[in-house]
Design a protein around this motif. Structure first.
Motif, PDB file in Angstrom:
ATOM      1  N   GLU A 211       0.850  -1.198   0.000  1.00 14.87           N
ATOM      2  CA  GLU A 211       0.000   0.000   0.000  1.00 14.87           C
ATOM      3  C   GLU A 211       0.876   1.235   0.000  1.00 14.87           C
ATOM      4  O   GLU A 211       1.942   1.274   0.613  1.00 14.87           O
ATOM      5  N   TRP A 212       0.383   2.254  -0.705  1.00 12.51           N
ATOM      6  CA  TRP A 212       1.054   3.553  -0.744  1.00 12.51           C
ATOM      7  C   TRP A 212      -0.027   4.612  -0.907  1.00 12.51           C
ATOM      8  O   TRP A 212      -0.763   4.619  -1.894  1.00 12.51           O
ATOM      9  N   VAL A 213      -0.133   5.499   0.070  1.00 16.88           N
ATOM     10  CA  VAL A 213      -1.030   6.648   0.008  1.00 16.88           C
ATOM     11  C   VAL A 213      -0.150   7.891  -0.059  1.00 16.88           C
ATOM     12  O   VAL A 213       0.716   8.092   0.793  1.00 16.88           O
ATOM     13  N   LEU A 214      -0.366   8.719  -1.069  1.00 21.83           N
ATOM     14  CA  LEU A 214       0.549   9.818  -1.380  1.00 21.83           C
ATOM     15  C   LEU A 214      -0.213  11.130  -1.506  1.00 21.83           C
ATOM     16  O   LEU A 214      -1.217  11.209  -2.210  1.00 21.83           O
ATOM     17  N   GLN A 215       0.273  12.139  -0.827  1.00 24.81           N
ATOM     18  CA  GLN A 215      -0.335  13.469  -0.893  1.00 24.81           C
ATOM     19  C   GLN A 215      -0.101  14.077  -2.270  1.00 24.81           C
ATOM     20  O   GLN A 215       1.040  14.169  -2.737  1.00 24.81           O
ATOM     21  N   ASP A 216      -1.153  14.512  -2.902  1.00 19.74           N
ATOM     22  CA  ASP A 216      -1.062  15.014  -4.269  1.00 19.74           C
ATOM     23  C   ASP A 216      -0.834  16.522  -4.264  1.00 19.74           C
ATOM     24  O   ASP A 216      -1.760  17.323  -4.389  1.00 19.74           O
ATOM     25  N   VAL A 217       0.431  16.918  -4.097  1.00 18.23           N
ATOM     26  CA  VAL A 217       0.806  18.343  -4.131  1.00 18.23           C
ATOM     27  C   VAL A 217       1.878  18.579  -5.201  1.00 18.23           C
ATOM     28  O   VAL A 217       2.647  19.541  -5.106  1.00 18.23           O
ATOM     29  N   ASP A 235      -5.622  14.385  -0.824  1.00 18.72           N
ATOM     30  CA  ASP A 235      -5.269  15.728  -0.366  1.00 18.72           C
ATOM     31  C   ASP A 235      -4.604  15.702   1.005  1.00 18.72           C
ATOM     32  O   ASP A 235      -3.733  16.524   1.295  1.00 18.72           O
ATOM     33  N   ASP A 236      -5.038  14.775   1.868  1.00 12.49           N
ATOM     34  CA  ASP A 236      -4.566  14.716   3.250  1.00 12.49           C
ATOM     35  C   ASP A 236      -4.276  13.264   3.611  1.00 12.49           C
ATOM     36  O   ASP A 236      -5.168  12.417   3.593  1.00 12.49           O
ATOM     37  N   VAL A 237      -3.037  12.990   3.956  1.00 14.43           N
ATOM     38  CA  VAL A 237      -2.618  11.623   4.276  1.00 14.43           C
ATOM     39  C   VAL A 237      -2.944  11.263   5.729  1.00 14.43           C
ATOM     40  O   VAL A 237      -2.947  10.081   6.096  1.00 14.43           O
ATOM     41  N   THR A 238      -3.264  12.252   6.564  1.00 13.93           N
ATOM     42  CA  THR A 238      -3.385  12.039   8.004  1.00 13.93           C
ATOM     43  C   THR A 238      -4.278  10.861   8.391  1.00 13.93           C
ATOM     44  O   THR A 238      -3.863  10.025   9.218  1.00 13.93           O
ATOM     45  N   PRO A 239      -5.511  10.729   7.875  1.00 20.46           N
ATOM     46  CA  PRO A 239      -6.337   9.594   8.299  1.00 20.46           C
ATOM     47  C   PRO A 239      -5.702   8.236   7.992  1.00 20.46           C
ATOM     48  O   PRO A 239      -5.891   7.276   8.747  1.00 20.46           O
TER      49      PRO A 239
END
Length: 423
Positions: A211-217, A235-239
């Motif tokens: 798994e990889w969750v990446l902030q799209d900035v 937008d937000d990786v925090t959760p």
């Protein structure tokens, strides 16, 4: 030879980066991106990869057997000591992404990682190479912001600092894939595994899950189309950071301390113990209430963890997970407890959290020879000492009572286990 374009620079190449970053990069569709890899310090991995054309075998170890795939996403490998090569790589206009797996130590004061990045970014500024993204793949909360602060704190030139703030982005990310150490038996067994690279000196073993969750900035910065390989752009990786810390990492710590107390060696063994499994489910129940994610997604994550933990062929040792609890427990369990009490002060300490804190306490007092944690209160500690390290503000009568009662339950379960009495 490879037809991959050199556009990603990675610092800290090791087993995880080769099982995760390189795997996602290889499976992304569109332009075939390549990774120029740099070791942390030792040249050994760079030498070994270079000797076999930077190709290596990724062994995916499922419960029912192994499969092999040759990974060719790495196009060059250099020792970390080659500062000139690193500066040239960052100064290249073809480089638009720098990724890092340098462990938590790499972001702390005194580490040479930020200084190496600053020197590379200065070379890029002087070359006029344009915007770039620095992406941390380390297990840190808000790792993009942590990396940004580390780089700026290491920047002494005001003009360079202004250029970094205007030109460099620091996306946060959450990464997950269990990658145990490769053994001599793993290397020896490659000859019998279809798809493996012949005579591979540096294969990597990993689990099926990734798994990889990446902030799209990125805002137009060129990058591999990782989303086509399964990366979630948000937008937000925090959760998702919280989900990993509170579900995966929290239960890992619980299994480590409680499992070792009950005589287990691996995650799979501990997860098969009803006492450990029940405590894990309680911890997950408490975390689920505080997670800002849909209930269905949390349930799916829990189910996936059960399958992953139960895989007997991924030998994830409890002693390895048990290290550095003084640093891990504040974000893995105390954070959940603070959310719980902040939402409902009358909720008290849940049994899952109480068991984890109590197990860490007993880990130190009843098996001190297994403790690898300079920040731990030590073999002679009491519950107040333990709370003083991980949560001084929670050293209250209700919390002390809950942790003490949980410790008594663990001692009773340990006694039953030693006598061969079912839980």
């Amino acid at each position: 030879m490879t037809d991959r374009r050199s556009g990603v620079v990675h610092l800290g190449v090791g087993a995880f980066a080769r099982a995760h970053l390189a795997w996602y990069t290889q499976h992304a569709t569109g332009d075939r991106w390549g990774i120029t890899a740099f070791t942390g310090r030792s040249p050994d991995m760079a030498d070994a990869l270079t000797a076999q054309g930077c190709r290596y075998t990724l062994v995916t170890r499922a419960a029912d057997g192994d499969t092999a795939q040759v990974i060719d996403a790495v196009v060059a490998a250099h020792p970390g000591s080659d500062v000139d090569a690193f500066a040239r790589a960052l100064a290249s206009p073809h480089t638009t992404i720098v990724t890092l797996t340098v462990t938590e130590q790499g972001y702390r004061s005194g580490s040479d990682v930020p200084a190496r990045l600053v020197a590379g970014l200065d070379a890029r500024r002087r070359a006029g190479a344009g915007r770039i993204a620095l992406v941390s793949l380390d297990n840190l909360t808000h790792n993009g912001e942590v990396l940004r602060r580390a780089v700026l704190d290491a920047t002494t030139d005001d003009d360079l600092r202004a250029w970094i703030e205007a030109t460099v982005v620091f996306p946060s990310s959450m990464v997950d894939r269990i990658t145990p150490a490769t053994t001599a038996d793993d290397v020896a067994g490659l000859g019998e595994l279809p798809g493996a690279l012949p005579q591979d000196r540096v294969p990597v073993v990993t689990e099926p899950f990734a798994e990889w969750v990446l902030q799209d900035v990125f805002d137009g910065i060129d990058r591999p189309a990782w989303e086509t390989a399964g990366v979630r752009l948000v937008d937000d990786v925090t959760p998702y950071e919280q989900r990993k810390l509170w579900l995966l990492n929290g239960s890992h710590s619980l299994l480590a301390y409680l499992g070792l107390l009950l005589g287990h060696e691996t995650v799979a063994q501990a997860m098969a113990d009803d006492v450990c499994r029940s405590a894990v489910e309680q911890l997950w129940d408490e975390a689920a209430v505080e997670l800002p994610l849909p209930a269905t997604e949390i349930a799916e994550a829990r189910a996936a963890l059960v399958d992953r933990f139960a895989n007997p062929r991924i030998r994830h040792t409890l002693a390895q997970i048990a290290s550095s609890g003084s640093q891990k427990l504040p974000v893995r369990v105390v954070d959940v407890l603070r959310h719980r009490l902040g939402r409902d002060p009358a909720a008290g300490v849940g049994p899952g959290a109480a068991t984890l804190i109590a197990a860490w306490w007993l880990h130190q007092t009843e098996q001190p020879g297994l403790v690898n944690d300079p920040g731990a209160p030590g073999a002679g500690s009491d519950v107040h000492d333990v709370l003083g390290v991980i949560a001084p503000d929670l050293d209250t009568t209700p919390v002390v009572a809950a942790v003490t009662a949980a410790a008594d339950r663990i001692r009773a379960a340990r006694a039953r286990s030693s006598e061969g009495v079912p839980a």
